[in-house]
Scaffold this motif. Structure first.
Motif, PDB file in Angstrom:
ATOM      1  N   ILE A  57       0.838  -1.200   0.000  1.00  0.00           N
ATOM      2  CA  ILE A  57       0.000   0.000   0.000  1.00  0.00           C
ATOM      3  C   ILE A  57       0.877   1.255   0.000  1.00  0.00           C
ATOM      4  O   ILE A  57       0.602   2.215  -0.719  1.00  0.00           O
ATOM      5  N   ASN A  58       1.942   1.249   0.791  1.00  0.00           N
ATOM      6  CA  ASN A  58       2.876   2.385   0.765  1.00  0.00           C
ATOM      7  C   ASN A  58       3.457   2.572  -0.638  1.00  0.00           C
ATOM      8  O   ASN A  58       3.575   3.699  -1.126  1.00  0.00           O
ATOM      9  N   ALA A  59       3.817   1.465  -1.280  1.00  0.00           N
ATOM     10  CA  ALA A  59       4.368   1.544  -2.640  1.00  0.00           C
ATOM     11  C   ALA A  59       3.320   2.122  -3.594  1.00  0.00           C
ATOM     12  O   ALA A  59       3.638   2.993  -4.413  1.00  0.00           O
ATOM     13  N   PHE A  60       2.074   1.664  -3.485  1.00  0.00           N
ATOM     14  CA  PHE A  60       1.008   2.164  -4.352  1.00  0.00           C
ATOM     15  C   PHE A  60       0.880   3.679  -4.217  1.00  0.00           C
ATOM     16  O   PHE A  60       0.648   4.384  -5.191  1.00  0.00           O
ATOM     17  N   GLN A  61       1.019   4.186  -2.993  1.00  0.00           N
ATOM     18  CA  GLN A  61       0.839   5.616  -2.749  1.00  0.00           C
ATOM     19  C   GLN A  61       1.942   6.452  -3.402  1.00  0.00           C
ATOM     20  O   GLN A  61       1.765   7.639  -3.630  1.00  0.00           O
ATOM     21  N   SER A  62       3.043   5.829  -3.729  1.00  0.00           N
ATOM     22  CA  SER A  62       4.143   6.561  -4.373  1.00  0.00           C
ATOM     23  C   SER A  62       4.073   6.479  -5.899  1.00  0.00           C
ATOM     24  O   SER A  62       4.818   7.169  -6.581  1.00  0.00           O
ATOM     25  N   LEU A  63       3.187   5.616  -6.413  1.00  0.00           N
ATOM     26  CA  LEU A  63       3.129   5.386  -7.855  1.00  0.00           C
ATOM     27  C   LEU A  63       2.130   6.310  -8.532  1.00  0.00           C
ATOM     28  O   LEU A  63       1.136   6.715  -7.947  1.00  0.00           O
ATOM     29  N   LYS A  64       2.403   6.566  -9.795  1.00  0.00           N
ATOM     30  CA  LYS A  64       1.442   7.237 -10.657  1.00  0.00           C
ATOM     31  C   LYS A  64       0.693   6.143 -11.411  1.00  0.00           C
ATOM     32  O   LYS A  64       1.060   4.975 -11.345  1.00  0.00           O
ATOM     33  N   ASN A  65      -0.360   6.537 -12.139  1.00  0.00           N
ATOM     34  CA  ASN A  65      -1.043   5.552 -12.980  1.00  0.00           C
ATOM     35  C   ASN A  65      -0.020   4.853 -13.861  1.00  0.00           C
ATOM     36  O   ASN A  65       0.945   5.466 -14.311  1.00  0.00           O
ATOM     37  N   ASN A  66      -0.228   3.603 -14.128  1.00  0.00           N
ATOM     38  CA  ASN A  66       0.668   2.767 -14.926  1.00  0.00           C
ATOM     39  C   ASN A  66       1.999   2.506 -14.217  1.00  0.00           C
ATOM     40  O   ASN A  66       2.961   2.092 -14.846  1.00  0.00           O
ATOM     41  N   GLY A  67       2.055   2.729 -12.909  1.00  0.00           N
ATOM     42  CA  GLY A  67       3.261   2.452 -12.148  1.00  0.00           C
ATOM     43  C   GLY A  67       3.523   0.960 -12.066  1.00  0.00           C
ATOM     44  O   GLY A  67       2.680   0.128 -12.405  1.00  0.00           O
ATOM     45  N   CYS A  68       4.703   0.618 -11.596  1.00  0.00           N
ATOM     46  CA  CYS A  68       5.125  -0.778 -11.581  1.00  0.00           C
ATOM     47  C   CYS A  68       5.770  -1.138 -10.245  1.00  0.00           C
ATOM     48  O   CYS A  68       6.544  -0.356  -9.694  1.00  0.00           O
ATOM     49  N   ILE A  69       5.438  -2.314  -9.758  1.00  0.00           N
ATOM     50  CA  ILE A  69       6.093  -2.879  -8.577  1.00  0.00           C
ATOM     51  C   ILE A  69       6.625  -4.250  -8.960  1.00  0.00           C
ATOM     52  O   ILE A  69       5.883  -5.087  -9.488  1.00  0.00           O
ATOM     53  N   THR A  70       7.902  -4.459  -8.702  1.00  0.00           N
ATOM     54  CA  THR A  70       8.502  -5.768  -8.905  1.00  0.00           C
ATOM     55  C   THR A  70       8.634  -6.437  -7.542  1.00  0.00           C
ATOM     56  O   THR A  70       9.174  -5.846  -6.601  1.00  0.00           O
ATOM     57  N   ILE A  71       8.119  -7.655  -7.457  1.00  0.00           N
ATOM     58  CA  ILE A  71       8.265  -8.462  -6.245  1.00  0.00           C
ATOM     59  C   ILE A  71       9.230  -9.586  -6.595  1.00  0.00           C
ATOM     60  O   ILE A  71       8.928 -10.438  -7.425  1.00  0.00           O
ATOM     61  N   ARG A  72      10.394  -9.525  -5.988  1.00  0.00           N
ATOM     62  CA  ARG A  72      11.459 -10.489  -6.298  1.00  0.00           C
ATOM     63  C   ARG A  72      11.759 -11.288  -5.039  1.00  0.00           C
ATOM     64  O   ARG A  72      12.017 -10.722  -3.974  1.00  0.00           O
ATOM     65  N   ILE A  73      11.707 -12.606  -5.163  1.00  0.00           N
ATOM     66  CA  ILE A  73      12.021 -13.476  -4.026  1.00  0.00           C
ATOM     67  C   ILE A  73      13.158 -14.396  -4.444  1.00  0.00           C
ATOM     68  O   ILE A  73      13.166 -14.922  -5.562  1.00  0.00           O
TER      69      ILE A  73
END
Length: 147
Positions: A57-73
Motif C-alpha cells: 500500500i505504501n508503494a502504491f501511494q508513491s506510484l502514478k497511474n501505470n506504475g510498476c512494482i517488482t516483487i522479487r524473491i
C-alpha cells in the motif's frame, strides 16, 4: 508470532488477490520474479500478510497511474529474501533517515506507525528489513527471513 510452516509466495499471492481492484483501477503492473521450489519458512502467515500489505500500500501511494512494482524473491544462504521494488519517486534522504521513527509521516493522514509495526513484525520472525532508493528511480524494501 504463531509460527507454522509457511510459503512466502502464497502469502504474496493472497496480498495481490486482495489488492487486485486497486491494481486494476490504477493500471499498476505487478511483476513477480519468484522461483519455483522455494523452501518453507516458520512464520505467522497472518502477520506476514499484514506486513506485506502495508509495504504494498505504501508503494502504491508513491506510484502514478501505470506504475510498476517488482516483487522479487530468492533463496540465499538459508534465508528467503523478498524485494518490493517500485518505480515511484523514491524517498528523499532526510525522510529515509527518519523512516523508522514512531509517529513520523510524510502523509496528510496517517499515524506514522505503519513501518515501525512492519519492522517489529519482521524482527519478531528473526528477520531484517531495509528501505533504500532503487536505481534509476523508486524505492526498494528488502526483507530477509530465515528459511
Amino acid at each position: 508470532p504463531d509460527l507454522h510452516p509457511c510459503r512466502v509466495e502464497k502469502v504474496i499471492e493472497k496480498n495481490i488477490a486482495y489488492l487486485t481492484p486497486q491494481i486494476e483501477d490504477n493500471n499498476f503492473n505487478i511483476i513477480k520474479e519468484i522461483p519455483d521450489h522455494l523452501p518453507e519458512i516458520m512464520a505467522d502467515s497472518a502477520m506476514l500478510y499484514q506486513a506485506f500489505l502495508n509495504i504494498l500500500i505504501n508503494a502504491f501511494q508513491s506510484l502514478k497511474n501505470n506504475g510498476c512494482i517488482t516483487i522479487r524473491i530468492k533463496y540465499d544462504c538459508g534465508n528467503i529474501i523478498i524485494n518490493f521494488i517500485d518505480n515511484g519517486e523514491g524517498i528523499r534522504q532526510e525522510v529515509l533517515k527518519k523512516i523508522w521513527t514512531p509517529f513520523f509521516t510524510t502523509k496528510d493522514t496517517g499515524t506514522g506507525l505503519g513501518l515501525g509495526i512492519v519492522k517489529n513484525m519482521i524482527e519478531a520472525h528473526h528477520g531484517t528489513i531495509t528501505i533504500t532508493n532503487a536505481e534509476p528511480e523508486g524505492a526498494n524494501v528488502e526483507i530477509t527471513l530465515p528459511a
